[in-house]
Write a protein that holds these residues in place. Structure first.
Motif, short mmCIF file in Angstrom:
data_model
loop_
_atom_site.label_atom_id
_atom_site.label_comp_id
_atom_site.label_asym_id
_atom_site.label_seq_id
_atom_site.Cartn_x
_atom_site.Cartn_y
_atom_site.Cartn_z
N PRO A 1 -7.73 22.98 2.36
CA PRO A 1 -7.69 22.95 0.56
C PRO A 1 -6.44 22.43 0.11
CG PRO A 1 -8.73 24.93 1.53
CD PRO A 1 -8.35 24.18 2.75
N GLN A 2 -5.21 22.86 0.68
CA GLN A 2 -3.99 22.53 0.04
C GLN A 2 -3.46 20.97 0.47
OE1 GLN A 2 -0.69 25.38 0.69
NE2 GLN A 2 0.88 23.88 0.11
N LEU A 3 -4.09 20.66 1.69
CA LEU A 3 -3.84 19.23 1.91
C LEU A 3 -4.77 18.30 1.01
CD1 LEU A 3 -3.17 16.95 3.77
CD2 LEU A 3 -4.89 17.51 5.10
N TYR A 4 -5.90 18.64 0.52
CA TYR A 4 -6.82 17.79 -0.40
C TYR A 4 -6.08 17.91 -1.76
CZ TYR A 4 -10.75 16.48 -3.09
OH TYR A 4 -11.84 15.74 -3.96
N ARG A 5 -5.46 19.02 -2.24
CA ARG A 5 -4.83 18.65 -3.21
C ARG A 5 -3.64 17.71 -3.37
NH1 ARG A 5 -6.21 24.10 -3.61
NH2 ARG A 5 -4.24 25.13 -2.71
N TYR A 6 -2.92 17.70 -2.14
CA TYR A 6 -1.72 16.90 -1.98
C TYR A 6 -2.14 15.49 -2.09
CZ TYR A 6 2.18 14.74 0.20
OH TYR A 6 3.23 13.89 0.74
N LEU A 7 -3.41 15.16 -1.46
CA LEU A 7 -3.71 13.81 -1.27
C LEU A 7 -4.29 13.54 -2.61
CD1 LEU A 7 -5.92 14.07 1.98
CD2 LEU A 7 -3.59 13.09 1.61
N LEU A 8 -4.79 14.00 -3.36
CA LEU A 8 -5.26 13.60 -5.04
C LEU A 8 -4.05 13.29 -5.42
CD1 LEU A 8 -8.18 16.26 -5.53
CD2 LEU A 8 -8.48 13.83 -4.97
N SER A 9 -3.16 14.29 -5.69
CA SER A 9 -1.75 14.11 -6.45
C SER A 9 -1.16 12.92 -5.92
CB SER A 9 -0.95 15.32 -6.57
OG SER A 9 -0.42 15.61 -5.13
N GLY A 10 -1.23 12.46 -4.59
CA GLY A 10 -0.29 11.50 -4.21
C GLY A 10 -0.65 10.09 -4.26
N GLY A 11 -2.22 9.99 -4.54
CA GLY A 11 -2.70 8.58 -4.87
C GLY A 11 -2.36 7.63 -3.73
N PHE A 12 -2.52 8.32 -2.48
CA PHE A 12 -2.58 7.32 -1.31
C PHE A 12 -3.74 6.55 -0.98
CE2 PHE A 12 -0.22 11.42 -0.36
CZ PHE A 12 1.27 10.88 -0.34
N ASP A 13 -3.48 4.91 -0.46
CA ASP A 13 -4.35 4.44 -0.18
C ASP A 13 -5.00 4.62 1.23
OD1 ASP A 13 -4.03 2.64 -2.45
OD2 ASP A 13 -2.13 2.02 -1.76
N ALA A 14 -4.03 5.06 2.24
CA ALA A 14 -4.71 5.35 3.44
C ALA A 14 -3.59 6.41 4.10
CB ALA A 14 -4.53 4.17 4.30
N MET B 1 0.90 -1.09 0.17
CA MET B 1 -0.11 0.10 -0.04
C MET B 1 0.94 1.14 -0.07
SD MET B 1 -2.88 -1.23 2.62
CE MET B 1 -3.87 0.26 2.21
N ASN B 2 0.25 2.43 -0.53
CA ASN B 2 0.85 3.61 -0.60
C ASN B 2 0.30 4.39 0.75
OD1 ASN B 2 2.27 5.73 -1.12
ND2 ASN B 2 0.85 6.67 -2.87
N ILE B 3 0.91 4.58 1.64
CA ILE B 3 0.40 5.21 2.90
C ILE B 3 0.89 6.36 3.24
CG2 ILE B 3 0.24 4.83 5.62
CD1 ILE B 3 0.52 1.91 4.96
N LEU B 4 0.36 7.45 3.80
CA LEU B 4 0.65 8.68 3.89
C LEU B 4 0.81 8.72 5.62
CD1 LEU B 4 1.68 11.93 3.44
CD2 LEU B 4 -0.84 12.43 3.54
N ILE B 5 1.74 9.16 6.21
CA ILE B 5 1.86 9.77 7.55
C ILE B 5 1.89 11.04 7.93
CG2 ILE B 5 3.17 9.10 9.97
CD1 ILE B 5 4.35 6.79 8.54
N LEU B 6 0.65 11.45 8.36
CA LEU B 6 0.78 13.19 8.76
C LEU B 6 0.97 13.25 10.01
CD1 LEU B 6 -2.54 14.56 7.05
CD2 LEU B 6 -0.20 15.04 6.65
N THR B 7 2.40 13.86 10.11
CA THR B 7 2.59 14.10 11.43
C THR B 7 2.44 15.91 11.80
OG1 THR B 7 4.56 14.20 13.19
CG2 THR B 7 5.05 14.72 10.76
N CYS B 8 2.95 16.24 12.95
CA CYS B 8 2.56 17.59 13.28
C CYS B 8 3.83 18.38 13.94
CB CYS B 8 1.42 17.85 14.17
SG CYS B 8 0.67 19.57 14.36
N ASN B 9 4.23 19.53 13.50
CA ASN B 9 5.58 20.00 13.80
C ASN B 9 5.38 20.91 15.29
OD1 ASN B 9 8.37 21.02 13.47
ND2 ASN B 9 7.73 22.87 12.50
N THR B 10 4.79 20.24 16.28
CA THR B 10 4.51 20.78 17.51
C THR B 10 5.27 19.96 18.76
OG1 THR B 10 2.57 19.64 17.88
CG2 THR B 10 2.50 21.67 17.24
N GLY B 11 6.28 18.98 18.13
CA GLY B 11 7.05 18.47 19.12
C GLY B 11 7.58 17.18 18.69
N GLY B 12 8.99 16.68 19.27
CA GLY B 12 9.76 15.71 18.72
C GLY B 12 9.10 14.39 18.71
N GLY B 13 8.00 14.13 19.79
CA GLY B 13 7.57 12.96 19.94
C GLY B 13 6.73 12.64 18.91
#
Length: 206
Positions: free
Chosen positions: A126-139, A34-46
């Protein structure tokens, strides 16, 4: 604990097993990678460390992974500003930060009400949605509630159908976790189930 579904695949997991679903199957299982996107957040190293560990594990099992900072899909410098403010708050004003956190824990939202955090994170959608469409991620998998709020908003606005999964990295049901709509909440321990269900989260999704 239950049945974890990713795309069209099913897998059942039990306490003590090493897999959390079909994303954890290796190449020898016969499951399609599968092609998986892991969305993290730049608010801490953990959170970034959790994302990196998850990527290593999934890639070792034959899957393709991309890791992205969800806040980077906002306006210019949005990620840096939020990260900086977060760091200042908990490092230099811990009592105020703690009081605010406890207040958010006690908050009860109305049926059609959304939190300030939800509204703030909608900026990135909106920008995240465009990225998801272009990335073709399964999950999509995320170890932070901010990206989960973005994905919740994205589903409501664009009717995005790909599954997404929230990994709780805190040993509690953190604020805003009850207003997101992932396919599954992955929690650290089964003893936390009552705490999550008390916030209205279905037990069969834990």
């Amino acid at each position: 604990w239950g049945t974890c579904r990713l795309s069209s695949f099913n897998a059942t997991t039990d306490r003590g097993s090493s897999g959390c679903g079909p994303c954890c199957n290796d190449g020898s299982s016969g499951k399609e990678a599968m092609n998986i996107l892991i969305l993290t957040c730049n608010t801490g190293g953990g959170h970034n460390a959790a994302a990196a560990a998850l990527r290593r594990e999934l890639e070792s099992r034959g899957h393709t992974c991309a890791v992205a900072d969800a806040l980077s899909f906002g306006p210019k410098h949005f990620s840096e500003v939020i990260s900086h403010l977060h760091t200042i708050a908990y490092r230099y004003f811990p009592k105020i930060y703690g009081a605010g956190y406890r207040k958010k824990e006690e908050r009860v939202l109305g049926e059609d009400e959304t939190s300030f955090e939800y509204k703030m994170n909608a900026i990135c959608v909106p920008q995240l949605y465009r990225y998801l469409l272009s990335g073709g991620f399964d999950a999509i998998v995320t170890p932070h509630v901010f990206p989960a709020e973005m994905l919740t908003r994205l589903r409501r606005k664009y009717e995005y159908k790909k599954p997404f999964y929230f990994i709780a990295t805190d040993y509690t049901c953190s604020p805003c976790v009850d207003e997101i709509t992932p396919d599954y909440w992955v929690i650290p321990d089964e003893r936390l189930i009552p705490e999550f269900t008390a916030r209205g989260i279905p037990e069969d999704r834990l």
